[in-house]
Design a protein around this motif. Structure first.
Motif, PDB file in Angstrom:
ATOM      1  N   PHE A 116       0.865  -1.180   0.000  1.00 58.98           N
ATOM      2  CA  PHE A 116       0.000   0.000   0.000  1.00 58.98           C
ATOM      3  C   PHE A 116       0.904   1.232   0.000  1.00 58.98           C
ATOM      4  CE2 PHE A 116      -2.187  -3.312   2.513  1.00 58.98           C
ATOM      5  CZ  PHE A 116      -3.246  -3.556   1.664  1.00 58.98           C
ATOM      6  N   SER A 117       0.653   2.152  -0.927  1.00 67.06           N
ATOM      7  CA  SER A 117       1.495   3.340  -1.043  1.00 67.06           C
ATOM      8  C   SER A 117       1.081   4.407  -0.041  1.00 67.06           C
ATOM      9  CB  SER A 117       1.411   3.921  -2.461  1.00 67.06           C
ATOM     10  OG  SER A 117       1.977   3.029  -3.378  1.00 67.06           O
ATOM     11  N   GLU A 161      -4.866   4.089  -1.017  1.00 65.19           N
ATOM     12  CA  GLU A 161      -4.558   2.678  -0.792  1.00 65.19           C
ATOM     13  C   GLU A 161      -4.480   2.343   0.703  1.00 65.19           C
ATOM     14  OE1 GLU A 161      -1.065   1.418  -2.852  1.00 65.19           O
ATOM     15  OE2 GLU A 161      -1.794   2.066  -4.814  1.00 65.19           O
ATOM     16  N   LEU A 162      -4.283   3.362   1.537  1.00 70.84           N
ATOM     17  CA  LEU A 162      -4.172   3.110   2.979  1.00 70.84           C
ATOM     18  C   LEU A 162      -5.454   2.516   3.546  1.00 70.84           C
ATOM     19  CD1 LEU A 162      -2.070   6.115   4.325  1.00 70.84           C
ATOM     20  CD2 LEU A 162      -1.339   3.837   3.650  1.00 70.84           C
ATOM     21  N   THR A 205      -6.003  -0.828   6.269  1.00 65.64           N
ATOM     22  CA  THR A 205      -6.932  -1.008   7.389  1.00 65.64           C
ATOM     23  C   THR A 205      -7.701  -2.316   7.237  1.00 65.64           C
ATOM     24  OG1 THR A 205      -7.178   1.387   7.523  1.00 65.64           O
ATOM     25  CG2 THR A 205      -8.835   0.068   8.648  1.00 65.64           C
ATOM     26  N   ARG A 206      -8.138  -2.588   6.021  1.00 66.04           N
ATOM     27  CA  ARG A 206      -8.869  -3.833   5.768  1.00 66.04           C
ATOM     28  C   ARG A 206      -7.980  -5.047   5.992  1.00 66.04           C
ATOM     29  NH1 ARG A 206     -11.478  -0.572   1.721  1.00 66.04           N
ATOM     30  NH2 ARG A 206      -9.917  -1.123   0.149  1.00 66.04           N
ATOM     31  N   ALA A 207      -6.686  -4.925   5.642  1.00 67.51           N
ATOM     32  CA  ALA A 207      -5.755  -6.036   5.844  1.00 67.51           C
ATOM     33  C   ALA A 207      -5.627  -6.369   7.331  1.00 67.51           C
ATOM     34  CB  ALA A 207      -4.384  -5.686   5.261  1.00 67.51           C
TER      35      ALA A 207
END
Length: 199
Positions: free
Chosen positions: A165-166, A171-172, A176-178
């Protein structure tokens, strides 16, 4: 003018490095780093000055540290170029993770783990060692000033199973979902966070 040629040049360099035994990669990388010591006087002087100011080192001690640092950076650069040759067996011979059980215990709880590290040693191979040992790793990265360098690094990161994620982009939200999915989220904390960052 497009600088895509730089990507292809680095890819070609990587293919050549991957033909070498690892011991040669280390020696060649350290030699490259010591060459940098001589051809980059501005960076050399700045590093020595900062170590004298911040660490209280003498001129001789700071110069010795800076010289070793250049060797380490050269080695790290060529090791990163050697990334396509990595697999679970090879990385386990090159990288040792101490106290891994703490990380594995945290991941087993299923809540996600924030993994903080710094630009010490080969941080790219740390990611590879974690993913090849079965840990689900994602990372927040700062894009390089040269987009072609970022392109190659992200390609190598994907190759070893790291989801990227850049920093400074939407993409951040994926980061959070990860975490919610129970993955590890790693990032390097020794970077300037900018005007809105925490010192």
């Amino acid at each position: 003018m497009s600088n895509e040629w730089q990507y292809h040049l680095l890819k070609a360099l990587s293919r050549l490095i991957c033909l070498l035994p690892y011991a040669c990669v280390v020696k060649l990388g350290r030699s490259l780093g010591f060459l940098y010591w001589y051809i980059a006087p501005k960076q050399r002087r700045r590093g020595i000055r900062q170590m004298k100011e911040r660490l209280g080192l003498s001129q001789e001690a700071a110069a010795a540290v800076m010289r070793r640092l250049c060797g380490n950076l050269g080695q790290t650069f060529l090791e990163i170029m050697f990334t396509p040759k990595l697999d679970a067996q090879r990385i386990s011979q090159l990288v040792e993770i101490e106290n891994r059980q703490y990380l594995e215990d945290a991941v087993a709880r299923g809540h996600g783990v924030v993994f903080l590290t710094a630009h010490i040693g080969n941080w790219e191979w740390l990611s590879a060692a974690l993913t090849f040992s079965g840990l689900p790793l994602t990372a927040i990265v700062k894009p390089q000033p040269n987009e072609q360098h970022t392109r190659l690094l992200n390609e190598f990161r994907a190759m070893v199973g790291v989801e990227i994620f850049s920093r400074g982009t939407s993409e951040l939200l994926g980061a959070t979902r990860a975490l919610k999915k129970g993955k590890c989220l790693g990032f390097l904390v020794d970077q300037d966070g900018g005007p809105g960052g925490a010192f």
